[in-house]
Design a protein around this motif. Structure first.
Motif, PDB file in Angstrom:
ATOM      1  N   GLY A   1       0.797  -1.215   0.000  1.00 44.81           N
ATOM      2  CA  GLY A   1       0.000   0.000   0.000  1.00 44.81           C
ATOM      3  C   GLY A   1       0.829   1.265   0.000  1.00 44.81           C
ATOM      4  O   GLY A   1       2.063   1.219  -0.102  1.00 44.81           O
ATOM      5  N   SER A   2       0.139   2.403   0.126  1.00 47.90           N
ATOM      6  CA  SER A   2       0.794   3.713   0.055  1.00 47.90           C
ATOM      7  C   SER A   2       0.330   4.606   1.198  1.00 47.90           C
ATOM      8  O   SER A   2      -0.778   4.456   1.714  1.00 47.90           O
ATOM      9  N   LEU A   3       1.208   5.525   1.558  1.00 42.28           N
ATOM     10  CA  LEU A   3       0.892   6.598   2.502  1.00 42.28           C
ATOM     11  C   LEU A   3       1.615   7.852   2.052  1.00 42.28           C
ATOM     12  O   LEU A   3       2.677   7.773   1.427  1.00 42.28           O
ATOM     13  N   ASN A   4       1.037   8.997   2.406  1.00 42.91           N
ATOM     14  CA  ASN A   4       1.686  10.268   2.095  1.00 42.91           C
ATOM     15  C   ASN A   4       1.851  11.053   3.394  1.00 42.91           C
ATOM     16  O   ASN A   4       0.864  11.471   4.000  1.00 42.91           O
ATOM     17  N   LEU A   5       3.087  11.210   3.829  1.00 42.99           N
ATOM     18  CA  LEU A   5       3.375  11.956   5.048  1.00 42.99           C
ATOM     19  C   LEU A   5       3.554  13.441   4.714  1.00 42.99           C
ATOM     20  O   LEU A   5       4.045  13.791   3.648  1.00 42.99           O
ATOM     21  N   SER A   6       3.178  14.285   5.668  1.00 46.19           N
ATOM     22  CA  SER A   6       3.372  15.725   5.538  1.00 46.19           C
ATOM     23  C   SER A   6       4.145  16.246   6.731  1.00 46.19           C
ATOM     24  O   SER A   6       4.060  15.697   7.832  1.00 46.19           O
ATOM     25  N   CYS A   7       4.879  17.334   6.506  1.00 50.58           N
ATOM     26  CA  CYS A   7       5.593  18.004   7.580  1.00 50.58           C
ATOM     27  C   CYS A   7       5.381  19.502   7.405  1.00 50.58           C
ATOM     28  O   CYS A   7       5.870  20.086   6.430  1.00 50.58           O
ATOM     29  N   ALA A   8       4.647  20.115   8.328  1.00 50.57           N
ATOM     30  CA  ALA A   8       4.384  21.542   8.276  1.00 50.57           C
ATOM     31  C   ALA A   8       5.413  22.273   9.128  1.00 50.57           C
ATOM     32  O   ALA A   8       5.647  21.903  10.284  1.00 50.57           O
ATOM     33  N   ALA A   9       6.006  23.325   8.557  1.00 43.81           N
ATOM     34  CA  ALA A   9       7.068  24.056   9.238  1.00 43.81           C
ATOM     35  C   ALA A   9       6.648  25.494   9.514  1.00 43.81           C
ATOM     36  O   ALA A   9       5.871  26.082   8.761  1.00 43.81           O
ATOM     37  N   SER A  10       7.188  26.040  10.588  1.00 46.06           N
ATOM     38  CA  SER A  10       6.963  27.446  10.907  1.00 46.06           C
ATOM     39  C   SER A  10       8.162  27.972  11.675  1.00 46.06           C
ATOM     40  O   SER A  10       8.956  27.188  12.217  1.00 46.06           O
ATOM     41  N   GLY A  11       8.298  29.304  11.709  1.00 50.97           N
ATOM     42  CA  GLY A  11       9.335  29.913  12.532  1.00 50.97           C
ATOM     43  C   GLY A  11      10.544  30.420  11.790  1.00 50.97           C
ATOM     44  O   GLY A  11      11.361  31.116  12.373  1.00 50.97           O
ATOM     45  N   ARG A  12      10.663  30.087  10.508  1.00 48.99           N
ATOM     46  CA  ARG A  12      11.820  30.522   9.736  1.00 48.99           C
ATOM     47  C   ARG A  12      11.433  30.456   8.267  1.00 48.99           C
ATOM     48  O   ARG A  12      10.552  29.690   7.889  1.00 48.99           O
TER      49      ARG A  12
END
Length: 122
Positions: free
Chosen positions: A16-27
């Motif tokens: 199967g498949s998955l899509n990970l996300s990483c949200a960034a802030s501060g710079r």
């Protein structure tokens, strides 16, 4: 200081498949090289993939080449990891990391998220 928040983990069957996300802030997001790492129970944290601030250069661990794709959207301050053809050995806690330097293949970056669990059943 940079804050990183991962999402998108879960339980999936082998293949199967998955899509990970990483949200960034501060710079300014585009000034950061971004990384994905993973840590299985009882094992050290290992490099998975990396992308430069511009998104033009990418690097992958041999174990995920051809199956995982790292990308980023600087307008959304977000990085992604599309994971296809998942295997039980991909089961781990997946971490997002950021660094002002381009240093793929390491496991000691400047900023870290809390991780998102990926479990692949056989």
């Amino acid at each position: 200081q940079v804050q990183l928040v991962e999402s998108g983990g879960g339980l999936v069957q082998a293949g199967g498949s998955l899509n990970l996300s990483c949200a960034a802030s501060g710079r300014t997001f585009s000034s950061l090289s971004m990384y994905w790492l993973r840590q299985a129970p009882g094992r050290e944290r290992n490099f998975v993939a990396a992308v430069t601030g511009s998104g033009f250069a990418r690097s992958y661990a041999d174990s995920v080449k051809g199956r995982f794709t790292i990308s980023r959207d600087n307008a959304k301050n977000t990085m992604y990891l599309q994971m296809n053809s998942l295997r039980p050995e991909d089961t781990a806690l997946y971490y997002c990391a950021a660094d002002t330097k381009w240093r793929p293949g390491r496991n000691n970056y400047d900023y870290w998220g809390q991780g998102t669990q990926v479990t692949v059943s056989s």
